[in-house]
Scaffold this motif. Sequence first.
Motif, PDB file in Angstrom:
ATOM      1  N   GLN A  50      -8.283  45.291 -12.920  1.00  0.00           N
ATOM      2  CA  GLN A  50      -8.709  45.043 -11.565  1.00  0.00           C
ATOM      3  C   GLN A  50      -8.035  45.835 -10.470  1.00  0.00           C
ATOM      4  N   SER A  55     -13.075  45.696  -5.778  1.00  0.00           N
ATOM      5  CA  SER A  55     -13.223  44.235  -5.698  1.00  0.00           C
ATOM      6  C   SER A  55     -14.136  43.641  -4.948  1.00  0.00           C
ATOM      7  N   GLY A  57     -17.054  41.750  -5.412  1.00  0.00           N
ATOM      8  CA  GLY A  57     -18.164  41.183  -6.279  1.00  0.00           C
ATOM      9  C   GLY A  57     -19.268  42.094  -5.882  1.00  0.00           C
ATOM     10  N   LEU A  58     -19.047  43.329  -5.486  1.00  0.00           N
ATOM     11  CA  LEU A  58     -20.105  44.293  -5.099  1.00  0.00           C
ATOM     12  C   LEU A  58     -20.422  45.445  -6.084  1.00  0.00           C
ATOM     13  N   GLU A  59     -19.445  45.529  -6.752  1.00  0.00           N
ATOM     14  CA  GLU A  59     -19.390  46.608  -7.880  1.00  0.00           C
ATOM     15  C   GLU A  59     -19.776  46.100  -9.287  1.00  0.00           C
ATOM     16  N   ILE A  60     -18.906  45.304  -9.563  1.00  0.00           N
ATOM     17  CA  ILE A  60     -18.971  44.939 -10.961  1.00  0.00           C
ATOM     18  C   ILE A  60     -19.178  43.275 -11.357  1.00  0.00           C
ATOM     19  N   SER A  61     -20.686  43.285 -11.423  1.00  0.00           N
ATOM     20  CA  SER A  61     -20.851  41.902 -11.988  1.00  0.00           C
ATOM     21  C   SER A  61     -20.767  41.499 -13.255  1.00  0.00           C
ATOM     22  N   SER A  62     -20.466  40.334 -13.633  1.00  0.00           N
ATOM     23  CA  SER A  62     -20.388  40.159 -15.289  1.00  0.00           C
ATOM     24  C   SER A  62     -20.327  38.780 -15.275  1.00  0.00           C
ATOM     25  N   ASN A  63     -20.410  38.240 -16.537  1.00  0.00           N
ATOM     26  CA  ASN A  63     -20.409  36.491 -16.973  1.00  0.00           C
ATOM     27  C   ASN A  63     -19.117  36.440 -17.495  1.00  0.00           C
ATOM     28  N   SER A  66     -15.845  39.371 -13.773  1.00  0.00           N
ATOM     29  CA  SER A  66     -16.356  40.053 -12.562  1.00  0.00           C
ATOM     30  C   SER A  66     -15.205  40.568 -11.845  1.00  0.00           C
ATOM     31  N   ASP A  67     -15.532  41.922 -11.171  1.00  0.00           N
ATOM     32  CA  ASP A  67     -14.674  42.791 -10.454  1.00  0.00           C
ATOM     33  C   ASP A  67     -13.689  43.424 -11.285  1.00  0.00           C
TER      34      ASP A  67
END
Length: 141
Positions: A50, A55, A57-63, A66-67
Amino acid sequence: MGILHFRISEQSQIIKLDRGIHGQNMTLKKVVVVKEPTATPDYKGGATVQISFLSGGLEISSNVNSDEISIPFKNTDEVTSINWDLNFDAEDINQNFTTSVFRYDKTGTPVAFDSTGATPGALYYIDMYFDYASLFDYNSY
């Protein structure tokens, strides 16, 4: 073209640059993980990193993470080098920013770093290399 390189050598670390970098497209080009090649502890396939400038939540989205940037490596490999071509629209990068490193599944004890090699399976360091367009913000002149 500029290059941002930093070395992570602690589970939670403040990275100190000689200057900040204005917000722009950043491309993660390479990650190198160097560790003591013992199979324990089990990192469950790798680690996640991280980085504070990625950070929110705007660049890396994942289930899953995230971030965080997921970095796969085998427990028994001493050196893992991964070439990437991941583009991010990073916010301004302050002269000082933070990084945190976790196991892939975030279970168990925190990731151990030990540059001496005395701790079985510990990471020595993680090097991350980004490229970007310019150190200076020419649009503001």
